[in-house]
Design a protein around this motif. Structure first.
Motif, mmCIF file in Angstrom:
data_model
loop_
_atom_site.group_PDB
_atom_site.id
_atom_site.type_symbol
_atom_site.label_atom_id
_atom_site.label_comp_id
_atom_site.label_asym_id
_atom_site.label_seq_id
_atom_site.Cartn_x
_atom_site.Cartn_y
_atom_site.Cartn_z
ATOM 1 N N GLY A 117 0.684 -1.182 0.017
ATOM 2 C CA GLY A 117 -0.111 -0.061 -0.088
ATOM 3 C C GLY A 117 0.757 1.352 0.031
ATOM 4 O O GLY A 117 0.403 2.342 -0.188
ATOM 5 N N HIS A 118 2.019 1.213 0.350
ATOM 6 C CA HIS A 118 2.749 2.423 0.320
ATOM 7 C C HIS A 118 3.934 2.466 -0.615
ATOM 8 O O HIS A 118 4.725 3.458 -0.547
ATOM 9 N N SER A 160 1.649 -3.624 -7.116
ATOM 10 C CA SER A 160 0.247 -3.122 -6.620
ATOM 11 C C SER A 160 -0.142 -4.218 -5.334
ATOM 12 O O SER A 160 0.354 -5.364 -5.417
ATOM 13 N N VAL A 161 -1.226 -4.091 -4.402
ATOM 14 C CA VAL A 161 -1.475 -4.975 -3.465
ATOM 15 C C VAL A 161 -1.921 -6.280 -4.160
ATOM 16 O O VAL A 161 -1.880 -7.352 -3.800
ATOM 17 N N HIS A 219 4.216 -2.826 5.944
ATOM 18 C CA HIS A 219 3.750 -1.657 4.991
ATOM 19 C C HIS A 219 5.193 -0.876 4.578
ATOM 20 O O HIS A 219 5.403 -0.247 3.581
ATOM 21 N N ASP A 220 6.342 -1.101 5.336
ATOM 22 C CA ASP A 220 7.050 -0.042 5.093
ATOM 23 C C ASP A 220 6.918 1.230 5.103
ATOM 24 O O ASP A 220 7.564 2.059 4.432
ATOM 25 N N ALA A 221 6.264 1.564 6.109
ATOM 26 C CA ALA A 221 5.382 3.094 6.306
ATOM 27 C C ALA A 221 6.211 3.613 7.401
ATOM 28 O O ALA A 221 6.544 2.912 8.288
ATOM 29 N N ALA A 222 6.132 5.120 7.411
ATOM 30 C CA ALA A 222 6.637 5.807 8.541
ATOM 31 C C ALA A 222 5.737 6.932 8.911
ATOM 32 O O ALA A 222 4.980 7.573 8.072
ATOM 33 N N VAL A 223 5.512 7.109 10.352
ATOM 34 C CA VAL A 223 4.659 8.064 10.752
ATOM 35 C C VAL A 223 5.195 9.473 10.256
ATOM 36 O O VAL A 223 4.363 10.193 9.612
ATOM 37 N N TYR A 224 6.691 9.877 10.150
ATOM 38 C CA TYR A 224 6.965 10.964 9.633
ATOM 39 C C TYR A 224 8.336 10.440 8.600
ATOM 40 O O TYR A 224 9.364 9.800 9.182
ATOM 41 N N VAL A 254 -3.381 -1.068 5.672
ATOM 42 C CA VAL A 254 -3.542 -1.692 4.277
ATOM 43 C C VAL A 254 -3.446 -3.124 4.367
ATOM 44 O O VAL A 254 -3.929 -3.854 3.636
ATOM 45 N N VAL A 255 -2.455 -3.775 5.199
ATOM 46 C CA VAL A 255 -2.413 -5.280 5.350
ATOM 47 C C VAL A 255 -3.706 -5.792 5.700
ATOM 48 O O VAL A 255 -4.430 -6.653 5.093
ATOM 49 N N HIS A 256 -4.587 -5.138 6.668
ATOM 50 C CA HIS A 256 -5.653 -5.638 7.023
ATOM 51 C C HIS A 256 -6.891 -5.342 6.316
ATOM 52 O O HIS A 256 -7.567 -6.063 6.119
#
Length: 304
Positions: free
Chosen positions: A214-215, A221-222, A245-250, A269-271
């Motif tokens: 998702g990120h 793509s998912v 996700h390898d996402a970051a808050v900042y 996004v996983v869920h």
């Protein structure tokens, strides 16, 4: 079995649903020191993290692995404050990213080892990286030191890879000299649709990180990622799949600090996207529990 979280040792039996590669913050320390709270404010990041993680905690996540290495701005105080504010188990990482660091070029492997060995005591996982440039001389040195410290500290390893360039197997060849395959995650494996490569990675016996859901849709793509996961599971590799996700808050690579004060990162996004597609492809709730709970636990316990 006990492993090290940012707030101290925790039992692997209590890890629960685990997102295996996320970031509280990636923000260069030189920028932070130069520009202060115009660039970064820790209290604000913790408040944003509490908002960002609340929805996924409500979905059952109990543990986050923070994959931030030293040279992407790892901040143990920030990670600790986030764990205290959210109640999450947060596991910090020890190691370097793939930059050709001038501060490391002339350092001996022995000097780097001494630094990392001491630091590893407060972390639960080692971190290293190989990008599209492949295993440069500096990365060769860092992979060796990472593997040595992991073996000496009995810790697992997450390796960032540029899977569309096939470099994960080169990283595995180096790391596998020091620790067994089941102690290694080849991260970002989900970025490619090359199934020959995916199968080759799975056949090493390491874990496959499908960890940009998702990120990083510019990479995959998912839908494509979940199709590849289902294909691997059909061949018996379900016990080697890890999600995140390898996402970051900042994320200070491109996020505006002013924008980030208002925008809350989506860690669901996983869920909300991947798991429904996996269920539609035939996965049972027991299968999903294995991927979200059992695989992370076995990985940290070092089970073959």
């Amino acid at each position: 079995m006990k492993i090290q979280s940012i707030l101290g040792p925790i039992d692997t039996a209590g890890l629960g649903q685990t997102l295996m590669h996320e970031h509280i913050s990636c923000a260069d320390w030189s920028m932070r020191m130069s520009f202060g709270d115009k660039f970064f404010d820790g209290d604000t990041v913790v408040a944003l993290a509490k908002k960002a993680f609340a929805p996924v905690q409500a979905m059952g996540v109990k543990t986050i692995v923070d994959g931030t290495p030293y040279n992407l701005g790892r901040d143990l105080s920030l990670i600790r404050a986030t764990a205290e504010a959210t109640g999450l188990n947060i596991i910090a990482s020890c190691g370097f990213y793939f930059q050709e660091e001038p501060w490391l070029q002339e350092r001996s492997a022995e000097e780097i080892h001494d630094l990392m060995y001491a630091d590893a005591a407060q972390c639960g996982i080692m971190k290293c990286a190989v990008e599209r440039q492949g295993v440069t001389p500096l990365m060769e040195k860092l992979l060796a030191v990472t593997g040595q410290v992991a073996a000496e500290r009995n810790m697992p390893i997450f390796c960032h890879t540029a899977s569309p360039f096939g470099v994960g197997l080169d990283a595995f060849d180096r790391l596998g000299k020091y620790v067994p395959a089941h102690r290694i995650i080849l991260g970002h494996t989900g970025d490619t649709n090359d199934r020959d490569y995916l199968k080759a990675v799975a056949e090493t016996g390491c874990y496959l990180g499908f960890d940009r859901l998702g990120h990083c849709d510019r990479d995959n793509s998912v839908q494509a990622v979940t199709d590849n996961i289902l294909w691997l599971c059909s061949m018996g590799y379900q016990n080697r799949i890890l999600l995140s996700h390898d996402a970051a808050v900042y994320l200070a690579f491109w996020d505006s600090w002013e924008k980030s004060r208002e925008q809350v990162t989506d860690f669901t996004v996983v869920h909300t996207q991947a798991l429904p597609l996996l269920r539609a492809g035939g996965m049972t709730e027991a299968d999903i529990k294995e991927i979200l709970e059992d695989n992370p636990r076995r990985f940290f316990e070092g089970q073959p």
